[in-house]
Design an enzyme around this catalytic site. Structure first.
Site, PDB file in Angstrom:
ATOM      1  N   ARG A 246      21.662   3.199   7.606  1.00 30.61           N
ATOM      2  CA  ARG A 246      20.346   3.615   7.905  1.00 30.61           C
ATOM      3  C   ARG A 246      20.549   4.881   8.867  1.00 30.61           C
ATOM      4  O   ARG A 246      19.876   5.052   9.906  1.00 30.61           O
ATOM      5  CB  ARG A 246      19.902   2.269   9.131  1.00 30.61           C
ATOM      6  CG  ARG A 246      19.671   1.031   8.190  1.00 30.61           C
ATOM      7  CD  ARG A 246      18.684   1.267   7.223  1.00 30.61           C
ATOM      8  NE  ARG A 246      18.459  -0.207   6.496  1.00 30.61           N
ATOM      9  CZ  ARG A 246      19.330  -0.605   5.485  1.00 30.61           C
ATOM     10  NH1 ARG A 246      20.146   0.346   4.995  1.00 30.61           N
ATOM     11  NH2 ARG A 246      19.137  -1.615   4.899  1.00 30.61           N
TER      12      ARG A 246
ATOM     13  N   SER B 214      10.837  -3.084   9.201  1.00 32.84           N
ATOM     14  CA  SER B 214      11.909  -3.610  10.092  1.00 32.84           C
ATOM     15  C   SER B 214      12.150  -3.011  11.094  1.00 32.84           C
ATOM     16  O   SER B 214      12.454  -1.850  11.278  1.00 32.84           O
ATOM     17  CB  SER B 214      13.149  -3.806   9.304  1.00 32.84           C
ATOM     18  OG  SER B 214      13.075  -4.662   7.990  1.00 32.84           O
TER      19      SER B 214
ATOM     20  N   GLU C   5      15.363   0.578  14.234  1.00 30.55           N
ATOM     21  CA  GLU C   5      15.529   1.371  12.964  1.00 30.55           C
ATOM     22  C   GLU C   5      14.547   2.238  12.943  1.00 30.55           C
ATOM     23  O   GLU C   5      14.399   3.334  12.362  1.00 30.55           O
ATOM     24  CB  GLU C   5      15.466   0.392  11.982  1.00 30.55           C
ATOM     25  CG  GLU C   5      15.678   1.001  10.614  1.00 30.55           C
ATOM     26  CD  GLU C   5      15.927  -0.134   9.394  1.00 30.55           C
ATOM     27  OE1 GLU C   5      15.429  -0.017   8.575  1.00 30.55           O
ATOM     28  OE2 GLU C   5      16.441  -0.911   9.736  1.00 30.55           O
TER      29      GLU C   5
END
Length: 336
Positions: free
Chosen positions: A160, A236, A332
């Site tokens: 990520r 998320s 995130e």
């Protein structure tokens, strides 16, 4: 054209009622250059608005990237290389390639946002990441005022993560990505996640194709995640922590049933959603915001929530996970 005092409600998926001092849409590199030549010192590039949380009104210029394009660059019997504009919708791009029987990004179906955001975040799901198919990323450097092209290696992709989230954060605008996908004779599907295998078996799917596997992923995501058009959320909220094996084993000794995935030889990933669920937050609310009953990793707007409320809950959850497991989970989502 620059609009002033513009509501951002239609342009981000959490659904907080925030505004921006200025707002403009770009559809080409020329548009971008023109707007940057006249822009105030504070500005932000916006894609699909799905991976960010506005905690307050934005006091600068929001530039919405709508640069389109879908071009075959190179093709042979086994693979096809395509250049895709940053403003294209990511999920629609996945479906388009799957319809053409091109394999490589079907596991990333139904991830919200734009193509341009995909390399910044190095989006991933169900054992696949966009870095697996990216050849290069084309972007405009705001300070140098030039178009640059970085290879996969130069993008410094991580979990990520990428150079665009670090060294280049706020300094560039992605214009396009170039990816290589497999044709039928080179198909190499990733179905290693148990939930994928189980869904394939439940649906009695006899032949795996990019289209059938994309639909499996869509069905899985729909069963676990809220549609932002119906329930405000920014996807998320936390990254899944990747822990040294020794740290992960301490958790597994206490909770042998905990889901976990090897990351190389030295690390183990434990889903943040599971950690959050074990703290008792799954399906619980605080004020106007809460966690989704089917997936604790997603913070949802129960109606009238502010970004500030969501961030306050996120910090509470982060502290509770650390208190219980000694694990620090990181957002995130980009917090604005």
């Amino acid at each position: 054209m620059i609009e002033t005092n513009k509501s951002l409600l239609p342009f981000h998926t959490f659904g907080a009622k925030v505004k921006t001092a200025q707002f403009s849409i770009i559809k080409s590199l020329d548009d971008l250059k023109e707007i940057l030549d006249t822009t105030p010192s504070k500005f932000m590039i916006l894609g699909g608005g799905s991976n960010l949380l506005f905690t307050k009104d934005y006091d600068g210029l929001i530039i919405k990237n709508e640069i389109k394009g879908f071009e075959v660059v190179h093709e042979n019997n086994s693979a096809v290389q395509i250049k895709i504009g940053a403003g294209e919708n990511w999920h629609e791009t996945v479906l388009r390639t799957a319809d053409l029987d091109w394999q490589g990004i079907e596991n990333l179906a139904l991830i919200p946002g734009t193509v341009g955001a995909s390399p910044i975040q190095n989006i991933g799901a169900y054992g696949a990441e966009v870095k697996d198919v990216i050849d290069e990323v084309e972007f405009y450097h705001h300070e140098k005022k030039e178009v640059m092209v970085y290879s996969n290696e130069e993008c410094l992709f991580g979990y990520r993560n990428s150079i665009f989230k670090n060294e280049f954060k706020g300094k560039i605008t992605v214009l396009s990505i170039t990816i290589t996908l497999n044709k039928k004779e080179q198909w190499a599907f990733n179905t290693s996640y148990g939930i994928i295998e189980n869904t394939i078996a439940e649906k009695n799917i006899q032949e795996i194709t990019p289209k059938t596997l994309a639909q499996v992923i869509i069905d899985i995501r729909n069963s676990k995640l809220p549609d932002p058009k119906e329930i405000g959320n920014c996807g998320s909220f936390f990254k899944n922590p990747v822990l040294p094996n020794q740290e992960a084993q301490k958790i597994l000794d206490q909770y042998p049933e905990a889901p976990h995935y090897k990351v190389g030889d030295d690390y183990t990933k434990i889903p943040a959603g599971w950690l959050i669920e074990k703290t008792g937050w799954k399906g619980k609310s605080k004020g106007h915001v809460g966690t989704y009953p089917k997936q604790a990793l997603v913070l949802v707007n129960n109606g009238g929530a502010t970004g500030e409320e969501a961030w306050d809950l996120a910090l509470t959850i982060k502290q509770d996970v650390f208190t219980k497991f000694g694990v620090t989970i990181e957002p995130e989502v980009n917090i604005i």
